[in-house]
Write a protein that holds these residues in place. Structure first.
Motif, short mmCIF file in Angstrom:
data_model
loop_
_atom_site.label_atom_id
_atom_site.label_comp_id
_atom_site.label_asym_id
_atom_site.label_seq_id
_atom_site.Cartn_x
_atom_site.Cartn_y
_atom_site.Cartn_z
N CYS A 16 0.83 -1.21 0.00
CA CYS A 16 0.00 0.00 0.00
C CYS A 16 0.87 1.26 0.00
N ALA A 17 1.97 1.24 0.75
CA ALA A 17 2.87 2.39 0.78
C ALA A 17 3.51 2.61 -0.58
N ALA A 18 3.91 1.53 -1.25
CA ALA A 18 4.50 1.66 -2.59
C ALA A 18 3.49 2.26 -3.55
N ALA A 19 2.23 1.81 -3.47
CA ALA A 19 1.20 2.35 -4.35
C ALA A 19 0.96 3.83 -4.08
N GLN A 20 0.98 4.21 -2.80
CA GLN A 20 0.79 5.63 -2.47
C GLN A 20 1.94 6.47 -3.02
N ARG A 21 3.17 5.97 -2.92
CA ARG A 21 4.31 6.71 -3.46
C ARG A 21 4.20 6.86 -4.98
N ILE A 22 3.73 5.81 -5.64
CA ILE A 22 3.53 5.87 -7.08
C ILE A 22 2.52 6.96 -7.43
N VAL A 57 6.35 -6.46 -6.66
CA VAL A 57 6.12 -5.86 -7.96
C VAL A 57 5.78 -4.38 -7.82
N LEU A 58 4.95 -4.03 -6.84
CA LEU A 58 4.62 -2.62 -6.63
C LEU A 58 5.85 -1.82 -6.21
#
Length: 513
Positions: free
Chosen positions: A211-217, A304-305
């Protein structure tokens, strides 16, 4: 009954530790063999839908298969709704389904059915064992498939289970599935990211890192990020990314996706409406939007994220947002959806697991709990109601040192209310919060969405649960679960805190007007 014992010994050797069971005559040799395999905990469920739902909750949290033990075709049929949910969630489960002895089937006994036909729609893998020598090898294939793809079903004729023939040793458990080509997919997704791109998250488990990776993206590229409507399991709270779910209502979801040129699926499936309704969209993304499957709908898309975040220069730090945990709730106001969500967010203990089948009254609970201490949230992934209490039961077996909260609508609670008895018998740390508004409120909403704005006399009768009213407090106590009724926000908050501090199960009947 050497064959039955060897099957269970093999399952234990492979890390299986629980068997949720409602057995009958054709499974007696498997029942007896459990005494010889103490590593597998037998858990009696009073209804097969509880057994299959509990196996789902266990598998979601343990990431390892549980067994179910079901009696012939009718027993399997009783468990199909929650096997459907597990199939949609791709939960690792191996269902052992008894069958009449091979030499008895031609007699067409009363309980004879086409078990394979019943099991096929809810099974990622399905087999009927035809030789005692193959019983362990078949179980090995089933466990492997369950871990990889989701629920597996092994049908066991009684004479094969009671056989004293020594089964063959299973072969090597290598998985020959082709490795996904992640680099090209990451490159394609990275090039597509922008303000008119939507990243939709799903999979067996959405970790806080994912979720953190998606938010950074999203922050780096301007893309929108949503979690699928009913995620299998998502780690929330503790200052982690407070991502929102794609709304259940198709008109709201399609509005959010209306300007998308590209939809990136990271463990999620293509977004579609739950139902076709007059004048409502069924495919939620614009027809011209490109779909990129970054990660297939199983497993954990975290790596992957994070790789995608690196590819777009969004860094690799696990960024925590400011914690927003609510303070103590102190209100004599009658309970409503806002008060419920505030009370839960303010009291939820660290490491909690929420099994959410709250339907209409829990509308705000998921978002409100984003600021609570770290916890896991499980949802009604397949849409078949009656999952919440069994799912909580299985999660508590898998994680005995964590508090499980079943956030449960009143109408769907009655589908599998027998789960309370298993919770009491096993001493499970489950807080069951029954949201009692005396109606199938979701159906009132769906009737309006179908274009019928005036409630008919038939609808009033079929949606009402108050003639007579249902006393969940007395029902729970009858099953051996301590219970109390609350009517205000502060009463609910106090009851939640008491329950969280007290070992074992409890039930809170939250009364809504």
């Amino acid at each position: 009954m050497r064959a039955a014992q060897r099957l269970l010994e093999y399952a234990a050797q492979e890390g299986v530790t629980a068997c949720f069971a409602n057995p009958g005559t054709s499974e007696m040799h498997l029942v007896a063999a459990l005494d010889a395999v103490p590593q597998i905990r037998p858990i009696l469920c009073l209804f097969e839908g509880v057994a299959t739902g509990a196996a789902d909750g266990f598998g979601r949290m343990a990431a390892n298969p549980a067994l179910t033990l079901l009696h012939l075709g009718p027993g399997l049929a009783n468990g199909l709704a929650n096997l459907h949910n597990a199939y949609r969630a791709r939960t690792p489960i191996l269902s052992l389904i008894g069958e009449h002895a091979t030499f008895h089937r031609d007699n067409n006994p009363p309980l004879a059915t086409d078990i394979e036909a019943l099991a096929r729609p809810v099974s990622a893998w399905l087999k009927t064992t035809t030789r005692a020598e193959a019983i362990v090898s078949d179980a090995a294939l089933g466990l492997r498939a369950a871990r990889r793809d989701g629920p597996a079903s092994l049908i066991l004729p009684a004479d094969i289970a009671w056989s004293d023939i020594e089964p063959d040793t299973p072969g090597a458990s290598a998985d020959h599935s082709p490795a996904p080509d992640r680099h090209s997919k990451i490159d394609s997704a990275a090039q597509a990211l922008g303000a008119r791109t939507v990243v939709l998250l799903g999979g067996r488990r959405l970790s806080a890192r994912a979720c953190a990776a998606a938010q950074r993206i999203a922050e780096k590229t301007g893309a929108q990020v949503y979690v699928e409507t009913f995620p299998t399991r998502i780690e929330r709270g503790g200052g982690g990314a407070p991502l929102r779910r794609l709304p259940y209502l198709s008109e709201m979801a399609s509005g959010l996706l209306a300007n998308a040129e590209t939809i990136i699926l990271a463990g999620a499936t293509k977004p579609v409406a739950f139902f076709a309704l007059p004048g409502r969209p069924t495919e939620l993304a614009p027809p011209e939007a490109a779909l990129i499957e970054l990660f297939p709908p199983f497993g954990d898309p975290t790596e992957v994220l994070e790789a995608l975040a690196e590819a777009v220069g969004a860094g690799s730090r696990h960024i925590l947002t400011a914690a927003t945990t609510a303070g103590a709730v102190d209100s004599n106001a009658p309970l409503d959806a806002s008060g419920l969500s505030a009370a839960l967010a303010a009291t939820l203990p660290e490491g909690a697991i929420v099994s959410d089948e709250s339907n209409t009254l829990g509308l705000y609970a998921f978002d409100a709990a984003a600021g609570a201490p770290p916890h896991d949230w499980l949802t009604l992934t397949g849409g078949a109601i009656g999952q919440g209490l069994p799912l909580a039961t299985g999660a508590a077996v898998a994680c005995p040192n964590r508090r499980v909260v079943a956030l449960q609508a009143d109408g769907s609670a009655l589908y599998t209310i027998q789960a309370l008895w298993s919770q009491a018998r096993e001493g499970l740390n489950v807080t069951n919060v029954i949201l009692n508004n005396g109606a199938y409120a979701i159906l009132k909403l769906e009737m309006m969405r179908a274009g019928i704005n005036a409630q008919t006399e038939a609808a009033a009768a079929l949606f009402d649960l108050q003639r007579p009213s249902i006393d969940f407090t007395e029902i729970a106590q009858g099953f051996g679960v301590p219970a109390q009724r609350v009517t205000t926000v502060d009463e609910l908050s106090a009851a939640l805190r008491r329950s969280f501090a007290t070992p074992g199960p409890s039930l809170i009947e939250a009364m809504f007007k």
